[in-house]
Design a protein around this motif. Sequence first.
Motif, mmCIF file in Angstrom:
data_model
loop_
_atom_site.group_PDB
_atom_site.id
_atom_site.type_symbol
_atom_site.label_atom_id
_atom_site.label_comp_id
_atom_site.label_asym_id
_atom_site.label_seq_id
_atom_site.Cartn_x
_atom_site.Cartn_y
_atom_site.Cartn_z
ATOM 1 N N HIS A 237 27.424 101.460 16.493
ATOM 2 C CA HIS A 237 27.417 101.072 17.910
ATOM 3 C C HIS A 237 26.651 99.767 18.109
ATOM 4 O O HIS A 237 27.133 98.840 18.767
ATOM 5 C CB HIS A 237 26.776 102.198 18.730
ATOM 6 N N GLU A 238 25.456 99.688 17.543
ATOM 7 C CA GLU A 238 24.650 98.470 17.701
ATOM 8 C C GLU A 238 25.278 97.283 16.971
ATOM 9 O O GLU A 238 25.170 96.146 17.421
ATOM 10 C CB GLU A 238 23.223 98.708 17.209
ATOM 11 N N LYS A 239 25.942 97.539 15.855
ATOM 12 C CA LYS A 239 26.643 96.462 15.153
ATOM 13 C C LYS A 239 27.814 95.938 15.990
ATOM 14 O O LYS A 239 28.144 94.749 15.941
ATOM 15 C CB LYS A 239 27.131 96.956 13.791
ATOM 16 N N ALA A 240 28.431 96.824 16.767
ATOM 17 C CA ALA A 240 29.510 96.386 17.660
ATOM 18 C C ALA A 240 28.970 95.385 18.675
ATOM 19 O O ALA A 240 29.612 94.368 18.977
ATOM 20 C CB ALA A 240 30.130 97.590 18.375
ATOM 21 N N HIS A 241 27.774 95.647 19.213
ATOM 22 C CA HIS A 241 27.154 94.696 20.143
ATOM 23 C C HIS A 241 26.935 93.349 19.457
ATOM 24 O O HIS A 241 27.191 92.296 20.039
ATOM 25 C CB HIS A 241 25.810 95.238 20.627
ATOM 26 N N GLN A 242 26.463 93.382 18.217
ATOM 27 C CA GLN A 242 26.202 92.127 17.496
ATOM 28 C C GLN A 242 27.497 91.359 17.250
ATOM 29 O O GLN A 242 27.492 90.128 17.174
ATOM 30 C CB GLN A 242 25.495 92.433 16.171
ATOM 31 N N LEU A 243 28.597 92.068 17.160
ATOM 32 C CA LEU A 243 29.901 91.432 16.951
ATOM 33 C C LEU A 243 30.522 90.924 18.256
ATOM 34 O O LEU A 243 31.650 90.447 18.266
ATOM 35 C CB LEU A 243 30.854 92.413 16.263
ATOM 36 N N GLY A 244 29.749 91.033 19.351
ATOM 37 C CA GLY A 244 30.214 90.472 20.621
ATOM 38 C C GLY A 244 30.814 91.473 21.578
ATOM 39 O O GLY A 244 31.425 91.084 22.572
ATOM 40 N N ILE A 245 30.652 92.770 21.318
ATOM 41 C CA ILE A 245 31.174 93.809 22.196
ATOM 42 C C ILE A 245 30.030 94.243 23.110
ATOM 43 O O ILE A 245 29.077 94.880 22.662
ATOM 44 C CB ILE A 245 31.704 95.024 21.391
ATOM 45 N N THR A 246 30.104 93.901 24.381
ATOM 46 C CA THR A 246 28.979 94.124 25.290
ATOM 47 C C THR A 246 29.009 95.490 25.965
ATOM 48 O O THR A 246 27.990 96.153 26.066
ATOM 49 C CB THR A 246 28.960 93.041 26.376
ATOM 50 N N GLY A 247 30.168 95.919 26.457
ATOM 51 C CA GLY A 247 30.264 97.177 27.187
ATOM 52 C C GLY A 247 29.858 98.362 26.328
ATOM 53 O O GLY A 247 30.224 98.443 25.153
ATOM 54 N N GLU A 248 29.113 99.313 26.917
ATOM 55 C CA GLU A 248 28.658 100.470 26.157
ATOM 56 C C GLU A 248 29.815 101.379 25.765
ATOM 57 O O GLU A 248 29.841 101.921 24.660
ATOM 58 C CB GLU A 248 27.613 101.254 26.966
ATOM 59 N N ALA A 249 30.768 101.556 26.661
ATOM 60 C CA ALA A 249 31.937 102.381 26.342
ATOM 61 C C ALA A 249 32.750 101.743 25.212
ATOM 62 O O ALA A 249 33.235 102.440 24.311
ATOM 63 C CB ALA A 249 32.812 102.569 27.582
ATOM 64 N N GLU A 250 32.893 100.425 25.262
ATOM 65 C CA GLU A 250 33.632 99.719 24.215
ATOM 66 C C GLU A 250 32.905 99.812 22.881
ATOM 67 O O GLU A 250 33.525 100.023 21.831
ATOM 68 C CB GLU A 250 33.849 98.260 24.612
ATOM 69 N N ALA A 251 31.580 99.656 22.898
ATOM 70 C CA ALA A 251 30.799 99.762 21.669
ATOM 71 C C ALA A 251 30.894 101.175 21.098
ATOM 72 O O ALA A 251 30.964 101.358 19.876
ATOM 73 C CB ALA A 251 29.345 99.400 21.930
#
Length: 369
Positions: A237-251
């Motif tokens: 989940h946190e790696k998704a944020h680092q890859l530019g995915i901001t929304g929590e549902a998307e992450a």
Amino acid sequence: MRLQHVNAKERLRGIFGKRWIGLWLALFTFLLTELLAAFPALTESVYSRGLYPSIAMALSSVSRWFPFSLDDLFYVGLIVLGLVSILALVLRRMRWHSFLALWLNSLAGLYVLFYWLWGFNYYRQELNERLTIAQSEPDTEVFIEVLSELIESANAAYISVDTLDVARVDSLVEDSYQQLAPFLKIDYPAGVRRAKPITFSGFFAKATILGYYGPFFNEVQVSRYLLSVQYPLVLAHEKAHQLGITGEAEANFYAWLVCANSPDQVLQYSASLYLLRYFLSEAYQLEAYPQLVKQISEPVKSDFQRIREHWLMLRDVKIDEYASKMNDAYLKTNKVEQGIDDYSGVVKYVMDFSTDSVANKRLRKLLNP
């Protein structure tokens, strides 16, 4: 007449001088956020898929060499600056206008850095459009069918996870992100994702915060108090944020897809267990809920109970409520209308994906060329 002209020039220099440059940059950044929010396709192509991967690579190439969180150190530095400036003001070592100028420019600088280093990703295309997944109509019968399949997956993937090889899990998550990158529309690697422990994990555990992403130094951070069975999904989940995915549902959706499609059983089980929580929460009011719960195996139920008791023991109600309100306000400020409820939006994305045969076929073709 000449004196008036000189005074006007002086006033303009005061307004547009170095002292207030931070505020003007913040205003420009704000106007840019409004523009990008109105044109998500532009944000996607120019920033999220264009500029941001290079920013992530540059920042993470520096922060990776530090075993501790530079973001946390940065926040501590801001607190120290605040205390020192207040003390200087009280002791009359600093004048009011200098104090205000310092803090207005500091806050403006934070605002500018946040958006240019990561925050513009909030205005990229929505997940369904980005991944070309058709949106499904709400259907209770289909929901129950998907939930039943998820329960079966959790039961089948169950594995006792008491200890964990963190380095191996990190490698598996990275491998899965790399393999799924074309489907997830990410420019892998887009930086280096070295997971770091949250510096003040004990305090954040009181707010039941499992992990967070540090935008100023491009850092993935996870709680020291995570149970082993939770770690793979939270890390993804946190790696998704680092890859530019901001929304929590998307992450959450990215993390679930990455872990669920890993060949490793621990990642599969972590994904199913995490997602099942959100589905059961949505199903609570359904007549079929008691029967659905009965389908869950005892070992899986035991893990649910273990996780719940673990975080209840660490939780401080007041800190948790205050942190939730702050997070809710933060998300809504960045045009995430659902606020903190956005986390549970993963159910909609999973339903859309599960009922889109074309999207499923594309993923299977990618996994089994």
